[in-house]
Design a protein around this motif. Structure first.
Motif, PDB file in Angstrom:
ATOM      1  N   SER A   1      66.934  22.480  21.128  1.00  0.00           N
ATOM      2  CA  SER A   1      67.295  21.534  22.192  1.00  0.00           C
ATOM      3  C   SER A   1      67.178  22.197  23.564  1.00  0.00           C
ATOM      4  CB  SER A   1      68.724  21.020  21.976  1.00  0.00           C
ATOM      5  OG  SER A   1      68.845  20.397  20.727  1.00  0.00           O
ATOM      6  N   PHE A   2      67.666  23.446  23.664  1.00  0.00           N
ATOM      7  CA  PHE A   2      67.530  24.205  24.917  1.00  0.00           C
ATOM      8  C   PHE A   2      66.061  24.398  25.284  1.00  0.00           C
ATOM      9  CE2 PHE A   2      71.886  26.488  24.647  1.00  0.00           C
ATOM     10  CZ  PHE A   2      72.415  25.650  25.603  1.00  0.00           C
TER      11      PHE A   2
ATOM     12  N   LEU B   1      68.644  34.463  25.742  1.00  0.00           N
ATOM     13  CA  LEU B   1      68.882  35.409  26.821  1.00  0.00           C
ATOM     14  C   LEU B   1      69.452  34.667  28.029  1.00  0.00           C
ATOM     15  CD1 LEU B   1      68.519  38.368  27.862  1.00  0.00           C
ATOM     16  CD2 LEU B   1      66.237  37.667  28.656  1.00  0.00           C
ATOM     17  N   LEU B   2      70.652  35.076  28.428  1.00  0.00           N
ATOM     18  CA  LEU B   2      71.299  34.482  29.611  1.00  0.00           C
ATOM     19  C   LEU B   2      71.495  35.529  30.683  1.00  0.00           C
ATOM     20  CD1 LEU B   2      74.165  32.369  27.939  1.00  0.00           C
ATOM     21  CD2 LEU B   2      71.912  31.569  28.633  1.00  0.00           C
TER      22      LEU B   2
ATOM     23  N   ASP C   1      65.371  32.854  28.399  1.00  0.00           N
ATOM     24  CA  ASP C   1      64.388  32.698  27.327  1.00  0.00           C
ATOM     25  C   ASP C   1      65.074  32.446  25.992  1.00  0.00           C
ATOM     26  OD1 ASP C   1      61.878  32.518  26.229  1.00  0.00           O
ATOM     27  OD2 ASP C   1      61.455  34.665  26.247  1.00  0.00           O
ATOM     28  N   ILE C   2      64.293  31.893  25.047  1.00  0.00           N
ATOM     29  CA  ILE C   2      64.785  31.584  23.702  1.00  0.00           C
ATOM     30  C   ILE C   2      63.697  31.964  22.696  1.00  0.00           C
ATOM     31  CG2 ILE C   2      65.554  29.729  22.151  1.00  0.00           C
ATOM     32  CD1 ILE C   2      65.992  28.193  25.002  1.00  0.00           C
ATOM     33  N   GLN C   3      64.099  32.545  21.603  1.00  0.00           N
ATOM     34  CA  GLN C   3      63.168  32.877  20.518  1.00  0.00           C
ATOM     35  C   GLN C   3      63.772  32.404  19.209  1.00  0.00           C
ATOM     36  OE1 GLN C   3      60.169  34.792  20.879  1.00  0.00           O
ATOM     37  NE2 GLN C   3      59.709  34.429  18.722  1.00  0.00           N
TER      38      GLN C   3
ATOM     39  N   LEU D   1      62.798  41.295  23.897  1.00  0.00           N
ATOM     40  CA  LEU D   1      63.184  41.952  25.149  1.00  0.00           C
ATOM     41  C   LEU D   1      61.951  42.386  25.935  1.00  0.00           C
ATOM     42  CD1 LEU D   1      66.206  44.148  23.935  1.00  0.00           C
ATOM     43  CD2 LEU D   1      66.298  41.979  25.175  1.00  0.00           C
ATOM     44  N   THR D   2      60.959  42.941  25.233  1.00  0.00           N
ATOM     45  CA  THR D   2      59.715  43.380  25.885  1.00  0.00           C
ATOM     46  C   THR D   2      59.025  42.208  26.576  1.00  0.00           C
ATOM     47  OG1 THR D   2      59.426  45.108  24.233  1.00  0.00           O
ATOM     48  CG2 THR D   2      57.476  44.499  25.505  1.00  0.00           C
TER      49      THR D   2
END
Length: 353
Positions: free
Chosen positions: A147-148, A349-350, A228-230, A248-249
Motif C-alpha cells: 500500500s505504501f 526505510l524512514l 524506500d520499500i523492499q 541499503l546500497t
C-alpha cells in the motif's frame, strides 16, 4: 523522485495508542494467547445504526482514518489505499455459518457483501464521499508495504498529492481456534512467551488498525520521510544480511548509517532466526522490537511504522522496545524489518522529516 512524507499517523491497537500519552503507558504482554485491541467509544465517531452493521475491522479503520485525516488537516484525500491480511473475517465467518445452518438456502446477502476485503476502503470512501482512486492490497504480512509502495508511486507520478494509507486486521473466534490447532498460536504451557530468545514455536496473536496520510509536501505535522520499500516473498536464511545490505546500497547507505532498527521478533523460534541474522549486521545501531506490545498479525507492521514515526518525531525511544543499550543522540534514520512465519519479508526505510 519526489520526497514522500508521512504527515499523520493514527493507530488502534492492544495498547491505548489513541491516547496522547500512550508512550508513557506501553504495557508489554507475554502471558495471553490472544490480545484484544483497545477500542474507542464508537458512538462518538459513527452513528449507532451504522455501527451495528459494521464489523470490528471496519469500525477500527473508520476511526483511525478520521484521526489520521484530522491530524494532517485533509478533508478528502486524493486516494485511499488499504492493506489487510484477513479482511472482514468476522462477516466472512457469519456468512459461512449461515450457509451451513440454512443448508445453503434462504441466505441474506448482507454478510457476504460486507465480507469482501475491500469493504474497509469502500466504507471510508462512502463516509468521506470520496470518489478518488480506491484500492485494497491483500498480501499477508506485506499488505501495508504494498500500500505504501502504491501511494509513493501515485505521488511520484503526479496522480495524487495526499494519500490515505492504512492497514487493518481483526480476530475471529473460529480462526483463532484453527490457529491454535495448527500451532500458529502458542500453546498455554509455553507461556509466558520469550520474544527475543524463544525455544518454542507459535506466537501471541493481536489485532489493530493503523492509518497514515502520505503527502508530497512537508508540513509542521510531518513525522518522517518515506525513503524506500523492499518486499521479497522468500529469503534464504543465509542470504538475510545480503537482502538488507543490497537494500541499503540501493539507498547509498551502509549499516553504520542506520540509527535504529525495528525488528519483528514474535516469539516463534522457527522464524525469529531471520531477525537474529539481521541484528548481527547492526552492532552500532539501536535495536528495537515491538510485537510484545502489539501481538503478531498480518499487518502488525502498521504498529511498528506508527511507533517509528513517533520515535523520529520525539527523538526518544521507549525503554520497553529496546533490545540493546545503544542510544543515539540524533535519530535520523530507522530501518523496519518484518515477515510473517518466514515469508513475505519487507524492509521500510524512514528518515526524520
Amino acid at each position: 523522485m519526489i520526497p514522500v512524507y508521512i504527515n499523520s499517523a493514527a493507530c488502534i491497537s492492544v495498547q491505548d495508542t489513541l491516547n496522547e500519552n500512550f508512550l508513557q503507558n506501553l504495557n508489554p504482554e507475554n502471558s495471553v494467547l490472544v490480545l484484544k485491541a483497545i477500542e474507542p467509544n464508537y458512538k462518538e465517531f459513527i452513528p449507532p445504526a451504522m455501527s451495528r452493521r459494521m464489523s470490528k475491522t471496519v469500525k477500527m479503520s473508520s476511526v483511525a482514518s478520521k484521526y489520521a485525516l484530522k491530524e494532517a488537516g485533509i478533508k478528502n484525500p486524493d486516494a485511499i489505499i488499504v492493506g489487510t491480511g484477513m479482511g472482514c473475517s468476522q462477516d466472512s465467518e457469519k456468512f459461512l455459518k449461515n450457509v451451513l445452518d440454512n443448508n445453503e438456502e434462504f441466505l441474506t446477502p448482507t454478510f457476504f457483501i460486507q465480507s469482501t476485503h475491500n469493504t474497509v476502503s469502500g466504507q471510508i470512501a462512502l463516509a468521506l464521499q470520496c470518489h478518488a482512486y480506491n484500492f485494497t492490497y491483500v498480501n499477508t504480512s506485506s499488505s501495508l508495504e504494498f500500500s505504501f509502495l502504491d501511494a509513493k508511486l501515485q505521488i511520484n507520478d503526479g496522480e495524487a498529492e495526499n494519500v490515505l494509507v492504512g492497514s487493518t486486521d481483526e480476530q475471529t473466534e473460529r480462526t483463532m481456534e484453527l490457529y491454535k490447532l495448527n500451532n500458529t498460536i502458542k500453546k498455554e504451557e509455553n507461556l509466558p512467551a520469550d520474544y527475543l530468545n524463544s525455544t518454542t514455536e507459535g506466537v501471541i496473536w493481536g489485532e489493530g488498525s493503523s492509518f497514515f496520510v502520505l503527502g508530497k509536501e512537508k508540513t509542521e505535522h510531518s513525522y518522517a520521510q518515506l525513503k524506500d520499500i523492499q518486499i521479497l516473498n522468500k529469503v534464504e536464511l543465509d542470504k538475510t544480511q545480503k537482502f538488507i545490505e543490497d537494500f541499503l546500497t540501493k539507498n547509498n547507505l551502509t549499516n553504520e548509517d542506520i540509527d535504529a532498527v525495528i525488528l519483528g521478533f514474535s516469539g516463534d523460534a522457527k522464524s525469529d532466526v531471520y531477525y537474529k541474522q539481521a541484528m548481527d549486521l547492526f552492532p552500532n545501531s539501536a535495536l528495537l522490537y515491538y510485537k510484545h506490545l502489539s501481538g503478531e498479525f498480518n499487518t502488525a507492521s502498521g504498529f511498528s511504522t506508527f511507533m517509528a514515526c513517533h520515535i523520529l518525531k520525539n527523538q526518544e525511544i521507549p525503554e520497553v522496545m529496546m533490545i540493546n543499550s545503544i542510544k543515539k543522540e540524533d535519530i535520523a534514520t530507522i530501518l523496519l524489518y518484518n515477515h510473517l512465519g518466514g515469508s513475505d519479508h519487507s524492509l521500510v526505510l524512514l528518515e526524520k522529516a
